[in-house]
Design a protein around this motif. Structure first.
Motif: not given
Length: 104
Positions: A71, A64, A33-34, A36-38, A40-41
């Motif tokens: 995405h 992911t 998840d980290a 993915f977050r990095a 998808t800013p």
């Protein structure tokens, strides 16, 4: 809640409408998840993931990557380490257009 691996890192850098994320260490259920977050800013339309320093890649990491491909349809590029490439090949994803054949 799982703790992230202290050797894990996912650092994103935005240039224009593309984010480039350099990932190192183990990508697994605790860290995917980290990643993915990095990747998808806000306000980016494309992503490059540099996974050449990744030492472990499990099914959560594969999931992911598939989420990121959804995405960023047609706008994702992944540079895998040898270990990541092997996992992607075994899972049947090694020939996806977003998996780079070269080393960057």
């Amino acid at each position: 809640m799982d703790q992230e691996d202290p050797g894990f890192s996912a650092v994103g850098e935005v240039a224009g409408d593309r984010v480039t994320v350099r990932v190192s260490g183990e990508v697994d259920m605790a860290t995917a998840d980290a990643m993915f977050r990095a990747a998808t800013p806000g306000r980016v339309r494309a992503a490059t993931l540099d996974l050449r320093a990744v030492t472990f890649f499990d099914s959560a990491a594969i999931h992911t990557l598939v989420r990121l491909a959804d995405h960023y349809p047609g706008a994702l590029k992944v540079f895998p380490s040898d270990r990541v490439r092997r996992v992607l090949d075994i899972s049947g994803l090694g020939h996806q257009p977003w998996v780079s054949a070269d080393q960057g």
